[in-house]
Design a protein around this motif. Sequence first.
Motif, PDB file in Angstrom:
ATOM      1  N   ARG A 120       0.870  -1.186   0.000  1.00 49.31           N
ATOM      2  CA  ARG A 120       0.000   0.000   0.000  1.00 49.31           C
ATOM      3  C   ARG A 120       0.905   1.234   0.000  1.00 49.31           C
ATOM      4  NH1 ARG A 120      -3.180   3.784   0.449  1.00 49.31           N
ATOM      5  NH2 ARG A 120      -5.248   3.616   1.385  1.00 49.31           N
ATOM      6  N   LEU A 121       0.641   2.109  -0.953  1.00 44.42           N
ATOM      7  CA  LEU A 121       1.427   3.355  -1.071  1.00 44.42           C
ATOM      8  C   LEU A 121       0.733   4.450  -0.255  1.00 44.42           C
ATOM      9  CD1 LEU A 121       3.649   5.048  -2.531  1.00 44.42           C
ATOM     10  CD2 LEU A 121       1.962   5.451  -4.341  1.00 44.42           C
ATOM     11  N   ILE A 122       1.515   5.182   0.562  1.00 53.00           N
ATOM     12  CA  ILE A 122       0.940   6.295   1.345  1.00 53.00           C
ATOM     13  C   ILE A 122       1.489   7.603   0.778  1.00 53.00           C
ATOM     14  CG2 ILE A 122       0.703   7.321   3.643  1.00 53.00           C
ATOM     15  CD1 ILE A 122       1.164   4.593   4.829  1.00 53.00           C
ATOM     16  N   GLU A 123       0.552   8.441   0.323  1.00 53.73           N
ATOM     17  CA  GLU A 123       0.943   9.759  -0.241  1.00 53.73           C
ATOM     18  C   GLU A 123       0.339  10.836   0.654  1.00 53.73           C
ATOM     19  OE1 GLU A 123       1.017   9.402  -4.927  1.00 53.73           O
ATOM     20  OE2 GLU A 123      -0.765   8.470  -4.077  1.00 53.73           O
ATOM     21  N   PHE A 124       1.168  11.726   1.134  1.00 52.04           N
ATOM     22  CA  PHE A 124       0.721  12.715   2.148  1.00 52.04           C
ATOM     23  C   PHE A 124       0.149  13.965   1.491  1.00 52.04           C
ATOM     24  CE2 PHE A 124       3.920  10.008   4.051  1.00 52.04           C
ATOM     25  CZ  PHE A 124       3.273   9.580   5.187  1.00 52.04           C
ATOM     26  N   HIS A 125      -1.009  13.798   0.903  1.00 54.67           N
ATOM     27  CA  HIS A 125      -1.674  14.922   0.228  1.00 54.67           C
ATOM     28  C   HIS A 125      -2.688  15.599   1.137  1.00 54.67           C
ATOM     29  CE1 HIS A 125      -0.197  14.626  -3.865  1.00 54.67           C
ATOM     30  NE2 HIS A 125      -0.383  13.295  -3.859  1.00 54.67           N
ATOM     31  N   LYS A 126      -3.038  14.938   2.231  1.00 48.21           N
ATOM     32  CA  LYS A 126      -4.102  15.517   3.058  1.00 48.21           C
ATOM     33  C   LYS A 126      -3.476  16.239   4.262  1.00 48.21           C
ATOM     34  CE  LYS A 126      -7.677  13.877   5.971  1.00 48.21           C
ATOM     35  NZ  LYS A 126      -8.290  12.656   6.425  1.00 48.21           N
ATOM     36  N   TYR A 127      -3.945  17.483   4.466  1.00 51.06           N
ATOM     37  CA  TYR A 127      -3.402  18.291   5.565  1.00 51.06           C
ATOM     38  C   TYR A 127      -4.509  18.608   6.540  1.00 51.06           C
ATOM     39  CZ  TYR A 127       0.664  19.046   2.584  1.00 51.06           C
ATOM     40  OH  TYR A 127       1.772  18.866   1.800  1.00 51.06           O
ATOM     41  N   GLU A 128      -4.149  18.645   7.834  1.00 54.54           N
ATOM     42  CA  GLU A 128      -5.105  19.123   8.836  1.00 54.54           C
ATOM     43  C   GLU A 128      -4.399  20.184   9.679  1.00 54.54           C
ATOM     44  OE1 GLU A 128      -7.139  16.112  11.262  1.00 54.54           O
ATOM     45  OE2 GLU A 128      -7.189  17.656  12.838  1.00 54.54           O
ATOM     46  N   PHE A 129      -4.924  21.374   9.582  1.00 51.52           N
ATOM     47  CA  PHE A 129      -4.334  22.491  10.337  1.00 51.52           C
ATOM     48  C   PHE A 129      -5.243  22.874  11.483  1.00 51.52           C
ATOM     49  CE2 PHE A 129      -0.575  24.339   8.342  1.00 51.52           C
ATOM     50  CZ  PHE A 129      -0.488  23.631   7.156  1.00 51.52           C
ATOM     51  N   LYS A 130      -4.615  23.167  12.668  1.00 50.96           N
ATOM     52  CA  LYS A 130      -5.366  23.760  13.777  1.00 50.96           C
ATOM     53  C   LYS A 130      -4.877  25.213  13.899  1.00 50.96           C
ATOM     54  CE  LYS A 130      -6.468  19.764  16.621  1.00 50.96           C
ATOM     55  NZ  LYS A 130      -5.825  18.621  16.018  1.00 50.96           N
ATOM     56  N   VAL A 131      -5.852  26.176  13.821  1.00 55.99           N
ATOM     57  CA  VAL A 131      -5.488  27.611  13.805  1.00 55.99           C
ATOM     58  C   VAL A 131      -6.217  28.311  14.958  1.00 55.99           C
ATOM     59  CG1 VAL A 131      -5.528  29.738  12.427  1.00 55.99           C
ATOM     60  CG2 VAL A 131      -5.227  27.510  11.297  1.00 55.99           C
ATOM     61  N   ASN A 132      -5.488  29.097  15.694  1.00 57.79           N
ATOM     62  CA  ASN A 132      -6.090  29.839  16.817  1.00 57.79           C
ATOM     63  C   ASN A 132      -7.176  30.772  16.289  1.00 57.79           C
ATOM     64  OD1 ASN A 132      -6.600  31.777  18.889  1.00 57.79           O
ATOM     65  ND2 ASN A 132      -4.688  31.094  19.889  1.00 57.79           N
ATOM     66  N   GLY A 133      -8.359  30.629  16.858  1.00 57.32           N
ATOM     67  CA  GLY A 133      -9.510  31.392  16.346  1.00 57.32           C
ATOM     68  C   GLY A 133      -9.481  32.850  16.749  1.00 57.32           C
ATOM     69  N   ILE A 134      -8.582  33.250  17.578  1.00 53.44           N
ATOM     70  CA  ILE A 134      -8.529  34.662  17.980  1.00 53.44           C
ATOM     71  C   ILE A 134      -7.320  35.347  17.353  1.00 53.44           C
ATOM     72  CG2 ILE A 134      -8.287  36.232  19.978  1.00 53.44           C
ATOM     73  CD1 ILE A 134      -9.748  33.922  21.578  1.00 53.44           C
ATOM     74  N   THR A 135      -6.161  34.613  17.457  1.00 56.15           N
ATOM     75  CA  THR A 135      -4.936  35.258  16.969  1.00 56.15           C
ATOM     76  C   THR A 135      -4.634  34.908  15.512  1.00 56.15           C
ATOM     77  OG1 THR A 135      -3.601  33.388  17.679  1.00 56.15           O
ATOM     78  CG2 THR A 135      -3.927  35.187  19.270  1.00 56.15           C
ATOM     79  N   GLY A 136      -5.190  33.799  15.002  1.00 59.63           N
ATOM     80  CA  GLY A 136      -4.897  33.362  13.624  1.00 59.63           C
ATOM     81  C   GLY A 136      -3.568  32.627  13.542  1.00 59.63           C
ATOM     82  N   GLU A 137      -3.040  32.223  14.688  1.00 57.11           N
ATOM     83  CA  GLU A 137      -1.733  31.550  14.718  1.00 57.11           C
ATOM     84  C   GLU A 137      -1.939  30.044  14.446  1.00 57.11           C
ATOM     85  OE1 GLU A 137       1.546  30.416  18.150  1.00 57.11           O
ATOM     86  OE2 GLU A 137      -0.234  31.591  18.642  1.00 57.11           O
ATOM     87  N   VAL A 138      -1.040  29.464  13.639  1.00 57.19           N
ATOM     88  CA  VAL A 138      -1.133  28.019  13.331  1.00 57.19           C
ATOM     89  C   VAL A 138      -0.605  27.253  14.538  1.00 57.19           C
ATOM     90  CG1 VAL A 138      -0.265  26.137  11.895  1.00 57.19           C
ATOM     91  CG2 VAL A 138      -0.937  28.306  10.835  1.00 57.19           C
ATOM     92  N   ILE A 139      -1.446  26.410  15.120  1.00 55.41           N
ATOM     93  CA  ILE A 139      -1.039  25.669  16.327  1.00 55.41           C
ATOM     94  C   ILE A 139      -0.366  24.348  15.947  1.00 55.41           C
ATOM     95  CG2 ILE A 139      -1.905  24.513  18.411  1.00 55.41           C
ATOM     96  CD1 ILE A 139      -4.139  26.636  18.442  1.00 55.41           C
ATOM     97  N   SER A 140      -0.963  23.626  14.987  1.00 57.93           N
ATOM     98  CA  SER A 140      -0.314  22.370  14.539  1.00 57.93           C
ATOM     99  C   SER A 140      -0.715  22.078  13.104  1.00 57.93           C
ATOM    100  CB  SER A 140      -0.748  21.196  15.427  1.00 57.93           C
ATOM    101  OG  SER A 140      -2.080  20.862  15.151  1.00 57.93           O
ATOM    102  N   SER A 141       0.186  21.315  12.460  1.00 57.24           N
ATOM    103  CA  SER A 141      -0.184  20.858  11.111  1.00 57.24           C
ATOM    104  C   SER A 141       0.173  19.374  11.016  1.00 57.24           C
ATOM    105  CB  SER A 141       0.545  21.686  10.047  1.00 57.24           C
ATOM    106  OG  SER A 141       1.773  21.106   9.722  1.00 57.24           O
ATOM    107  N   GLU A 142      -0.770  18.587  10.522  1.00 56.53           N
ATOM    108  CA  GLU A 142      -0.543  17.141  10.338  1.00 56.53           C
ATOM    109  C   GLU A 142      -0.885  16.797   8.901  1.00 56.53           C
ATOM    110  OE1 GLU A 142      -1.883  15.655  14.787  1.00 56.53           O
ATOM    111  OE2 GLU A 142      -2.989  14.991  13.041  1.00 56.53           O
ATOM    112  N   SER A 143      -0.209  15.730   8.408  1.00 53.54           N
ATOM    113  CA  SER A 143      -0.536  15.305   7.044  1.00 53.54           C
ATOM    114  C   SER A 143      -0.600  13.769   7.007  1.00 53.54           C
ATOM    115  CB  SER A 143       0.535  15.825   6.081  1.00 53.54           C
ATOM    116  OG  SER A 143       0.254  15.324   4.795  1.00 53.54           O
ATOM    117  N   GLU A 144      -1.520  13.271   6.215  1.00 49.61           N
ATOM    118  CA  GLU A 144      -1.621  11.801   6.078  1.00 49.61           C
ATOM    119  C   GLU A 144      -2.124  11.425   4.692  1.00 49.61           C
ATOM    120  OE1 GLU A 144      -4.216  11.123   9.435  1.00 49.61           O
ATOM    121  OE2 GLU A 144      -5.984  11.215   8.144  1.00 49.61           O
ATOM    122  N   ASP A 145      -2.252  10.118   4.495  1.00 58.28           N
ATOM    123  CA  ASP A 145      -2.714   9.635   3.182  1.00 58.28           C
ATOM    124  C   ASP A 145      -4.136  10.135   2.948  1.00 58.28           C
ATOM    125  OD1 ASP A 145      -2.083   7.769   0.945  1.00 58.28           O
ATOM    126  OD2 ASP A 145      -3.970   6.875   1.626  1.00 58.28           O
TER     127      ASP A 145
END
Length: 536
Positions: free
Chosen positions: A122-147
């Motif tokens: 099984r080939l895993i290609e990391f095209h999918k991103y999930e970002f968590k962004v602070n709703g007040i400051t607009g700061e990126v808290i974390s970024s994850e990527s998976e198949d």
Amino acid sequence: MKNKSLRFRVNLWYTLLIGMLCILLIVFINFAGTYSQRSKSQQRLISSVEGNVDEIEVENGILDIESDFAFLNGNTSVIVFSDNGEILGGEYPDGMETDAPLSNNNLETVTWKGEKYYLFDRLIEFHKYEFKVNGITGEVISSESEDVGSFTPFDGTLEDTAPECTITYRDAYDAALKYGGFNEEDTTIISASPSKYNNIPLYEIEFHCVTKAHSDIWVRGVVHTNSENDIWNNITIIALLLTPLIMLLGAFVGGKIANAAMKPIKELNDTVSRIESGNDLSQSIEPGDSDPQIEKLADNFNRMFARLRRSFESEKQFTGDASHELRTPLSVILAECDYQLDEDTPAEEAKEGFTTIKSQALSMQKLVMQLLSFTRMEQNAHEIELTECNFSEILADLCDTMESSAKEKEITIHRDIDSDITMNMDISLIIRLCENLISNAIRYGKESGNLTVSLKETDSKVFFKVTDDGVGIAEDQLEKIWNRFYRVDKARSRDEGCCGLGLPMVRQIAQIHGGTAYAESKLGSGSTFTAEFPKK
Ligand code: ADP
């Protein structure tokens, strides 16, 4: 095998059949087992690999194989490769090595040291991103990527602001794009939702991006093809062990069935043996409620017994009658001899005595001759050769011959003989038949009477008739006169040297020629005797 009983043979075939069925069943179990085991192993392999795919992700740019990743799942080993084929985690089972190339979603079978293994990649290609962004400051808290798998694009609006947030979804998305350095055109939003972390309002934005978060990763699952085989192997072994037992049981049950099936035949056989050993042919077989075929067989046996009985009785009667017929003249001869040998017998009576002895001896001779020819005829009936003869001429000649004895009683013979009637016949037997009937007509005809000899034919038959105007025969005697040694007037017949074999011989000869003989008569008026023959 030939001298084995039917019961044994039926049982043997039955047992062999059960054995064959057992073997077929074992083959089927094996086949079904192998098939089911194969598909089960393959399914487990695929689900092990797929389950592990979710446990690999890229967190803030760093590849992370999570602790839930199962490198060994039951019998399945899972190995993780980098895109250049380097093993990042896990190992092949049993120290196996393989150069099978990695190929996405491909299931294949490889052999290692004579053992077979399934591989699934099984080939895993990391095209999918999930970002968590602070709703007040607009700061990126974390970024994850998976198949990426499959996804449905987001169809909501980004212009809203989530509760407790001060920035909009759009602002959060823009912050994520900026953080990753992505062009918006290269992305497709999958979802956008509000969330909270440590009481801080957040936006969670998921999107697909043509740019991968990490180089590709491969996950390969490996499992031994026989990993599920044990149950089926056990079933096969149990079935193999049970086969002789089932065959023994089959032989036992088969024996019972064969016994039950053969019972009517055995009973039939016992009855036939009993009848045969008891010499009592008057017994008959009672087939009871058995099979129609057995009933038919019993019926045939009964008919055969009845026929044998009739035949034996007739033989007994014949022998008894024959000895009885011989006893009378023999007694007369012996008595006359004693009388002649007595010294007191006057010499002048000797001639008379010897005349009596001679006449008795002659009638004995006649009887013995008739008995002999009658028996010969009965025994050789099947050997008689028929030749085409002119019946009319034969009969005319015979009438000429019989004229002299007719004249002794001044009987006139009238001839009603159609010319050139031919027939397939044994000539000497037909002459005897005609002679017997004509001489009877003369013997039992009245003095100065008339006798008609006729020969006629139709398309299919030839009729020979002798009609006299003599003593005639009473109605109740008409059938009896055809029995051997039967005479209506015993004393008179014996005086004339008749023994009652003439008419039975006539009927026998007619039957040998495929025909029959019968009489019509009126007591005191005369009789007509007919012999009819088929032309072919
Ligand atoms: P047999 O040698 O006594 O003549 P057959 O078998 O020829 O023996 O005949 C049997 C009996 O049938 C005779 O004894 C006789 O009583 C009767 N019979 C035969 N032919 C005639 C006939 N034409 N007329 C009357 N009775 C006859």
